[in-house]
Design an enzyme around this catalytic site. Structure first.
Site, PDB file in Angstrom:
ATOM      1  N   HIS A   7       5.693   8.914  -2.573  1.00 19.30           N
ATOM      2  CA  HIS A   7       5.538   7.166  -2.617  1.00 19.30           C
ATOM      3  C   HIS A   7       5.112   6.910  -1.173  1.00 19.30           C
ATOM      4  O   HIS A   7       5.576   7.093  -0.175  1.00 19.30           O
ATOM      5  CB  HIS A   7       6.987   6.768  -2.731  1.00 19.30           C
ATOM      6  CG  HIS A   7       6.671   5.118  -2.885  1.00 19.30           C
ATOM      7  ND1 HIS A   7       7.856   4.278  -2.329  1.00 19.30           N
ATOM      8  CD2 HIS A   7       6.022   4.528  -3.858  1.00 19.30           C
ATOM      9  CE1 HIS A   7       7.236   3.002  -2.700  1.00 19.30           C
ATOM     10  NE2 HIS A   7       6.626   3.412  -3.680  1.00 19.30           N
ATOM     11  N   ARG A   8       3.815   6.378  -1.279  1.00 15.86           N
ATOM     12  CA  ARG A   8       3.010   5.993  -0.145  1.00 15.86           C
ATOM     13  C   ARG A   8       2.774   7.054   0.918  1.00 15.86           C
ATOM     14  O   ARG A   8       2.834   7.020   2.061  1.00 15.86           O
ATOM     15  CB  ARG A   8       3.620   4.770   0.467  1.00 15.86           C
ATOM     16  CG  ARG A   8       3.477   3.550  -0.515  1.00 15.86           C
ATOM     17  CD  ARG A   8       4.311   2.021   0.295  1.00 15.86           C
ATOM     18  NE  ARG A   8       5.229   1.406  -0.717  1.00 15.86           N
ATOM     19  CZ  ARG A   8       5.742   0.441  -0.456  1.00 15.86           C
ATOM     20  NH1 ARG A   8       5.912  -0.188   0.727  1.00 15.86           N
ATOM     21  NH2 ARG A   8       6.528  -0.267  -1.315  1.00 15.86           N
ATOM     22  N   GLU A  34       1.379   8.903  -4.480  1.00 16.53           N
ATOM     23  CA  GLU A  34       1.271   7.477  -4.797  1.00 16.53           C
ATOM     24  C   GLU A  34       0.621   6.843  -3.653  1.00 16.53           C
ATOM     25  O   GLU A  34       1.356   6.990  -2.573  1.00 16.53           O
ATOM     26  CB  GLU A  34       2.598   6.791  -5.359  1.00 16.53           C
ATOM     27  CG  GLU A  34       2.593   5.455  -6.130  1.00 16.53           C
ATOM     28  CD  GLU A  34       2.719   4.325  -5.142  1.00 16.53           C
ATOM     29  OE1 GLU A  34       2.605   3.299  -5.590  1.00 16.53           O
ATOM     30  OE2 GLU A  34       2.948   4.559  -3.969  1.00 16.53           O
ATOM     31  N   ASP A  36      -1.486   2.452  -2.790  1.00 17.31           N
ATOM     32  CA  ASP A  36      -1.689   1.204  -3.301  1.00 17.31           C
ATOM     33  C   ASP A  36      -3.019   0.769  -2.799  1.00 17.31           C
ATOM     34  O   ASP A  36      -3.358   0.968  -1.657  1.00 17.31           O
ATOM     35  CB  ASP A  36      -0.637   0.066  -2.796  1.00 17.31           C
ATOM     36  CG  ASP A  36       0.828   0.551  -3.045  1.00 17.31           C
ATOM     37  OD1 ASP A  36       1.327   0.377  -4.139  1.00 17.31           O
ATOM     38  OD2 ASP A  36       1.569   0.971  -2.052  1.00 17.31           O
ATOM     39  N   HIS A  49      -0.230  -1.682   1.238  1.00 15.90           N
ATOM     40  CA  HIS A  49       0.671  -1.974   0.252  1.00 15.90           C
ATOM     41  C   HIS A  49       0.753  -3.529  -0.119  1.00 15.90           C
ATOM     42  O   HIS A  49       0.544  -3.881  -1.298  1.00 15.90           O
ATOM     43  CB  HIS A  49       2.198  -1.611   0.502  1.00 15.90           C
ATOM     44  CG  HIS A  49       3.224  -2.032  -0.424  1.00 15.90           C
ATOM     45  ND1 HIS A  49       3.948  -3.318  -0.833  1.00 15.90           N
ATOM     46  CD2 HIS A  49       3.771  -1.491  -1.885  1.00 15.90           C
ATOM     47  CE1 HIS A  49       4.556  -3.586  -1.670  1.00 15.90           C
ATOM     48  NE2 HIS A  49       4.552  -2.382  -2.441  1.00 15.90           N
ATOM     49  N   GLU A 115      -2.145   2.828  -7.305  1.00 17.58           N
ATOM     50  CA  GLU A 115      -1.600   1.801  -7.945  1.00 17.58           C
ATOM     51  C   GLU A 115      -2.641   0.352  -7.661  1.00 17.58           C
ATOM     52  O   GLU A 115      -2.951   0.270  -6.594  1.00 17.58           O
ATOM     53  CB  GLU A 115      -0.366   1.186  -7.495  1.00 17.58           C
ATOM     54  CG  GLU A 115       0.086   0.052  -7.899  1.00 17.58           C
ATOM     55  CD  GLU A 115       1.443  -0.573  -7.412  1.00 17.58           C
ATOM     56  OE1 GLU A 115       2.419   0.208  -6.851  1.00 17.58           O
ATOM     57  OE2 GLU A 115       1.930  -1.837  -7.818  1.00 17.58           O
ATOM     58  N   LYS A 117      -3.214  -3.078  -7.015  1.00 16.51           N
ATOM     59  CA  LYS A 117      -2.143  -4.152  -6.440  1.00 16.51           C
ATOM     60  C   LYS A 117      -2.935  -5.663  -6.954  1.00 16.51           C
ATOM     61  O   LYS A 117      -3.409  -6.384  -6.036  1.00 16.51           O
ATOM     62  CB  LYS A 117      -1.902  -4.247  -4.997  1.00 16.51           C
ATOM     63  CG  LYS A 117      -0.770  -3.155  -4.710  1.00 16.51           C
ATOM     64  CD  LYS A 117       0.504  -3.503  -5.076  1.00 16.51           C
ATOM     65  CE  LYS A 117       1.572  -2.896  -4.720  1.00 16.51           C
ATOM     66  NZ  LYS A 117       2.861  -2.832  -5.298  1.00 16.51           N
ATOM     67  N   ASP A 240      10.270   8.599  -1.583  1.00 18.43           N
ATOM     68  CA  ASP A 240      10.048   8.208  -0.264  1.00 18.43           C
ATOM     69  C   ASP A 240      10.291   9.604   0.621  1.00 18.43           C
ATOM     70  O   ASP A 240       9.797   9.785   1.764  1.00 18.43           O
ATOM     71  CB  ASP A 240      10.668   6.924   0.271  1.00 18.43           C
ATOM     72  CG  ASP A 240      10.452   5.773  -0.192  1.00 18.43           C
ATOM     73  OD1 ASP A 240       9.485   5.364  -0.716  1.00 18.43           O
ATOM     74  OD2 ASP A 240      11.401   4.838  -0.135  1.00 18.43           O
TER      75      ASP A 240
HETATM   76  O1  G3P Z   1       4.316   2.925  -8.119  1.00 16.71           O
HETATM   77  C1  G3P Z   1       5.730   2.890  -7.987  1.00 16.71           C
HETATM   78  C2  G3P Z   1       5.952   1.746  -6.832  1.00 16.71           C
HETATM   79  O2  G3P Z   1       5.209   1.915  -5.717  1.00 16.71           O
HETATM   80  C3  G3P Z   1       5.854   0.296  -7.244  1.00 16.71           C
HETATM   81  O3  G3P Z   1       6.480  -0.471  -6.529  1.00 16.71           O
HETATM   82  O4  G3P Z   1       6.329  -2.145  -4.687  1.00 16.71           O
HETATM   83  O5  G3P Z   1       6.677   0.313  -4.195  1.00 16.71           O
HETATM   84  O6  G3P Z   1       4.289  -0.697  -4.875  1.00 16.71           O
HETATM   85  P1  G3P Z   1       5.977  -0.702  -5.011  1.00 16.71           P
HETATM   86 CA    CA Z   2       3.093   1.311  -5.118  1.00 18.13          CA
END
Ligand code: G3P
Ligand code: CA
Length: 256
Positions: A7-8, A34, A36, A49, A115, A117, A240
């Site tokens: 995640h990120r 992943e 954003d 993000h 993702e 945004k 994470d």
């Molecule tokens: O892609 C899952 C998650 O990243 C979505 O929420 O706020 O972490 O971008 P957020």
């Molecule tokens: Ca995300």
């Protein structure tokens, strides 16, 4: 086998959405990453993000009101001194352009979840721009476009009918299989609170049985929850702490 997506990058241990974080996650052995994306004032796709620089950098201002050159002036690492692994070298990290991340990934088979945004600002034309960058620099890797904003995903499908699109959800929807089929979704990206903890009867009521291959779950850091999702054999866990999730999955494999 359930895939592990960072995640990120590896947000729990490194500054989120930076080249450092992506490099570290790749080193930990992730199946996917992943990240954003937003659009700058001069139409560049950047990986961050929030809609502003304020939380994750030492700068301020809306991404949509700043040029890429202006954004490149700020540090994307110096705000993360609270992370135990923090090192002064992190201060040199910059907000990456999407192209830079794809160039970093070039030698690796890593899947990529981008993702969009687009739920605060629509960023007109972002879908075409992202698709064009992926075409040029994606090296043929599997790319999944996700968004909370369904119209953005449907636009992406118009730009590229072969695109993998995944709807991000914070709450249950009725008839998920119908949504997948009718909207041409490759997957649903579900908040873990929708999926856990449940009984099999609950999954049946939610119509999730048989769909786990089309479900990725975010953001899962608790080892017990990771184990439950490995048991369900969901397509991917977005975490994470990819190193921990990979270790749990490997331990499970050796027990089988
Ligand atoms: O892609 C899952 C998650 O990243 C979505 O929420 O706020 O972490 O971008 P957020
Ligand atoms: Ca995300």
């Amino acid at each position: 086998m359930t895939k592990i997506y960072g995640h990120r990058g590896a947000k729990g241990s490194y500054p989120e959405n930076t080249l450092l974080s992506f490099k570290k996650a790749i080193g930990q052995g992730v199946d996917g990453l992943e990240l954003d994306v937003h659009l700058t004032k001069d139409g560049e796709v950047v990986v961050i993000h929030d809609e502003t620089l304020d939380r994750t950098t030492n700068g301020t201002g809306w991404i949509k009101d700043l040029t890429l050159e202006e954004i490149k002036q700020v540090s994307a690492g110096s705000s993360f001194t609270h992370i135990p692994e923090y090192d002064e070298a992190w201060d040199l990290e910059r907000v990456p352009a999407l192209q830079e991340v794809l160039e970093l990934l070039a030698p690796y088979p890593t899947e990529l979840n981008i993702e969009l945004k687009t739920y605060v600002f629509a960023y007109k034309g972002i879908e075409e721009k992202v698709q064009s960058i992926v075409e040029q620099y994606g090296n043929g890797r599997k790319v999944v476009y996700s968004s909370f904003h369904l119209p953005s995903l449907l636009r992406m499908k118009k730009v590229n009918p072969g695109a993998n699109i995944a709807w991000l959800l914070n709450q249950e929807i009725s008839f998920p299989a119908d949504h997948i089929e009718t909207l041409g979704l490759e997957a649903l990206h579900l908040n873990k609170n929708i999926v856990l903890p449940r009984t099999e009867a609950a999954y049946r009521i939610m119509n999730l049985i048989g769909l786990y291959e089309n479900i990725r779950v975010w953001t899962v850091n608790d080892p017990d929850q990771i184990r439950q999702l490995l048991d369900l054999q969901v397509n991917a866990i977005i975490t994470d702490f990819p190193e921990t999730a990979i270790a749990l999955r490997d331990r499970k494999k050796t027990l089988v």
